[in-house]
Design an enzyme around this catalytic site. Structure first.
Site, mmCIF file in Angstrom:
data_model
loop_
_atom_site.group_PDB
_atom_site.id
_atom_site.type_symbol
_atom_site.label_atom_id
_atom_site.label_comp_id
_atom_site.label_asym_id
_atom_site.label_seq_id
_atom_site.Cartn_x
_atom_site.Cartn_y
_atom_site.Cartn_z
ATOM 1 C CD GLU A 80 -2.896 1.081 2.293
ATOM 2 O OE1 GLU A 80 -2.937 1.941 3.194
ATOM 3 O OE2 GLU A 80 -3.702 -0.039 2.440
ATOM 4 C CG ASP A 136 10.099 -24.527 4.829
ATOM 5 O OD1 ASP A 136 10.635 -24.446 5.829
ATOM 6 O OD2 ASP A 136 10.004 -23.480 4.246
#
Length: 702
Positions: free
Chosen positions: A618, A642
């Site tokens: 943003e 993972d």
């Protein structure tokens, strides 16, 4: 007939067991001479040759039991063996440690070596026969002979000196239950994890209801309403390889009468602000809702699906003053509702009004959004700027209600005060407290339409945000390496967007800047926004497998992970389905097309580095896409592993790890830990689990 009574092994019993079952039956000793088996004076070695497995003497049960006058029944459908003699019996299951003794009462226990089939014969630990039929066993070292004598009575000796302390056999489970075991003084060698299992006695399969690394710690078990009738509760201890090494079992009666109570509010309480309420249940609900009824006008407020372990915040308006009833409603996995008793309370709100969007002491040098925080309805809202020295006021904006985006210009400088003034629905004016701010007074210009590090692959629309009235705008592109500047467009209207389309020759790193002209010639520059121009081929997310095959792939990976970690396989599978769209959307390198095998969108570097893909950022209040590194792996297995390591090691997921064996509790714990911002994430996971019957993936035996 005496009742079954498990005895803690005496020193003599321990000595006999060590001699008979460990030292003298070692593989080395067996190599020297054969073990003989004498049952009631008859040598049956030739037809019932004992074998040694895991330092335990196993014998073919049919030959030995029938020699002792017992009846042996084999059930091929459920692979069980029932040995009966008089009132005594034992029920065994192939490859299961669970044992059911039956004399005057039923007693469940665990054996260290499960019954197994060898050369089409069922072999069981010799001690099981001794325990079941109450007969004596002796060992003669000199002749290397096991003597089984049915004329000698023997007490039942459990295989393990482990006891479930918190429950009695046959105890009724009616709600939250504490679980704890006792261990021998020397502990259990190599024991690293305990799991409490709730099993169906008909098939010795069930679910994990509690787990942890503290073997003698206390655990709280919140039952599931799906579990009814007689069940077997097992306390099973495992080593670091996930192998069962010790435990105990007992039977319980699941008799949960669903109960829900509302927390956070007392009968007759006066409410003058935000109230935080919760639900306390004696079972695991899928979600809860909260019903709030105004008793004066029958207006009903019903919350959306909420976290059963979380809190629901309700902030009443001034107009909501009056008499209310509050109720918590818990829903099971089938959507059936269970209600708490209603609690009556009186809402007594006083009027509250405040300006929000800026904080006291802030220097404003960029656009801010002013808004109103209030607990009553209004017909008019006025945002006001005030000079604290002179008391002079200026209306910045006036509207019915809503926020106002304000970018103070050079005409405003120094210390000022902001406030909001409103009229309620009766026309009475109310004013907030004043917020002191500092206004920079400098002319400002911001480039709008792009953000830092954005990669431009096609046209973008540029505009400007300024606190001065611009006459025109020039858009400039700057070479990031040389600093050379070139005009993209000159004399553009500040009221019209400019479309910039990158062309061949502009690929690489650049900076974009706006130049504003005001006051008939005064120039003002925006910040330089770094961007990258790329006009080559780009790649988007890619499938890793056919959609109809993904469930099988994910289920297999989840079950393998579940066996190693204890994390619900149903939950893992649902996560993979939800986050990859059934394996159809996995990050690939945006520029090279390399597949990442990253099923869970984890950023950073994996076993083979990373791929570049899009993520959202943003800037100046607007969202735009930038490049980000996502972990890349050699295969799906590495990605799965993972992801589990992240959940098993990161400190913020510690509360999740306490309940990760349960798909419902685990889904809500992930949400509370910030794994997903979507408030409906747990609900979506549970719907997938329910629709595709993924609960079966979490079934476990012993």
């Amino acid at each position: 007939m005496k009742k079954i009574k498990f005895m803690r092994p005496s020193k003599l019993a321990i000595l006999i067991c060590l001699c008979v079952l460990t030292q003298l039956f070692s593989p080395k000793a067996l190599a020297l001479s054969q073990i003989k088996l004498i049952v009631d004076g008859q040598d049956i070695t030739s037809i019932a040759q004992p074998i040694i497995q895991n330092d335990r003497t196993l014998v073919p049960i049919r030959f030995v039991a029938e020699q002792l006058g017992a009846k042996v029944t084999w059930n091929n459908e459920d692979r069980t063996v029932l040995v009966e003699k008089g009132k005594n019996s034992v029920l065994l299951r192939i490859d299961s440690h669970l044992v059911l003794y039956q004399k005057d009462e039923k007693v469940y226990d665990l054996c260290d070596v499960p019954p197994t089939i060898i050369n089409e014969r069922t072999y069981v630990p010799l001690r099981l026969i001794s325990n079941a039929l109450g007969i004596g066993i002796d060992w003669n070292q000199e002749s290397r002979t096991v003597y089984v004598d049915s004329s000698k009575n023997a007490e039942v000796i459990s295989f393990f000196d482990v006891r479930i302390l918190s429950l009695n056999p046959g105890q009724a489970i009616t709600g939250k239950t504490e679980l704890q075991i006792s261990l021998p003084k020397e502990g259990i060698k190599n024991g690293t994890e305990i799991k409490y299992l709730l099993l169906d006695p008909a098939n010795a399969k069930g679910v994990v209801v509690a787990r942890g690394n503290g073997l003698t710690s206390k655990y709280n078990w919140l039952p599931n309403l799906e579990h009814k009738g007689e069940k077997v509760l097992v306390a099973a201890i495992y080593n670091d390889k996930g192998e069962f090494i010790a435990g105990n079992a007992t039977y319980v009666q699941m008799d949960v009468n669903p109960k829900v109570s509302l927390t956070g509010l007392s009968q007759g309480q006066a409410i003058n602000g935000t109230v935080s309420i919760g639900a306390d249940t004696n079972f695991v609900p899928s979600y809860v809702k909260y019903e709030i009824i105004n008793q004066d006008n029958n207006k009903v407020v019903m919350s959306s699906e909420a976290d059963p372990q979380g809190l629901y915040n309700w902030t009443p308006m001034l107009e909501d003053n009056g008499n209310y009833s509050f109720k918590a409603i818990a829903y099971d996995e089938n959507g059936k509702a269970y209600e708490s008793q209603s609690i009556s309370a009186k809402v007594q709100m006083s009027r509250k009004l405040a300006l929000s969007g800026v904080s006291s002491g802030r220097t404003i040098d960029k656009p801010v959004t002013l808004s109103t925080s209030r607990n009553f309805h209004v017909s008019e809202t006025e945002y006001v700027l005030r000079d604290p020295k002179t008391g002079k006021e200026e209306t910045l904006a006036k509207m019915g209600y809503g926020s106002y985006k304000w970018f103070p210009g050079p005409e405003y400088s120094g210390n000022k005060e902001l406030l909001v003034r409103v009229k309620d629905t009766r026309g009475i004016t109310h004013e907030s407290s004043k917020v002191s701010v500092n206004l920079s007074g400098a002319p400002k210009l911001f480039l709008d339409g792009v953000g830092p590090k954005q990669v431009l692959t096609t046209s973008v629309k540029l505009n400007t945000i300024s606190n001065v009235s611009l006459d025109s705008v020039n858009y400039i592109i700057i070479n990031a390496k040389t600093g050379a500047r070139k005009a993209l467009a000159s004399g553009q209207s500040p009221l019209v967007e400019y479309t910039y389309t990158p062309i061949q020759g502009q690929e690489g790193s650049w900076k974009l800047q706006a130049e504003g002209i005001y006051n008939s010639g005064t120039k003002i520059l925006s910040e330089e926004v770094p961007v990258t121009v790329y006009l080559g081929k780009t790649y988007s997310s890619s499938p890793i497998i056919e959609k109809d095959k993904f469930l099988g792939l994910a289920s297999d990976l989840a079950k393998g992970s579940w066996e190693k970690t204890g994390m619900s396989a149903a939950l893992q599978t649902a996560q993979a389905i939800l986050e990859t769209g059934w394996g159809q959307s996995v990050p690939v390198d945006k520029y090279k097309g390399n597949l990442s095998y990253n099923l869970f969108g984890i950023k950073g570097k994996g076993t083979v580095g990373s791929v570049i893909s899009n993520t959202w950022e943003e800037y100046n209040g607007k969202a735009f896409r930038v490049d980000a590194e996502f972990r890349a792996y050699n295969n799906i297995d590495e990605s799965w592993s993972d992801h589990k390591n992240l959940l098993l090691k990161a400190s913020r997921y510690e509360p999740f790890r306490e309940v990760m064996h349960d798909s419902t509790l685990g889904a809500w714990a992930l949400r509370r830990a910030g794994y997903a911002t979507d408030s409906q994430y747990p609900i979506k996971l549970m719907r997938i689990i329910k629709q595709y019957n993924l609960q079966e993936l979490d079934k476990i035996g012993i």
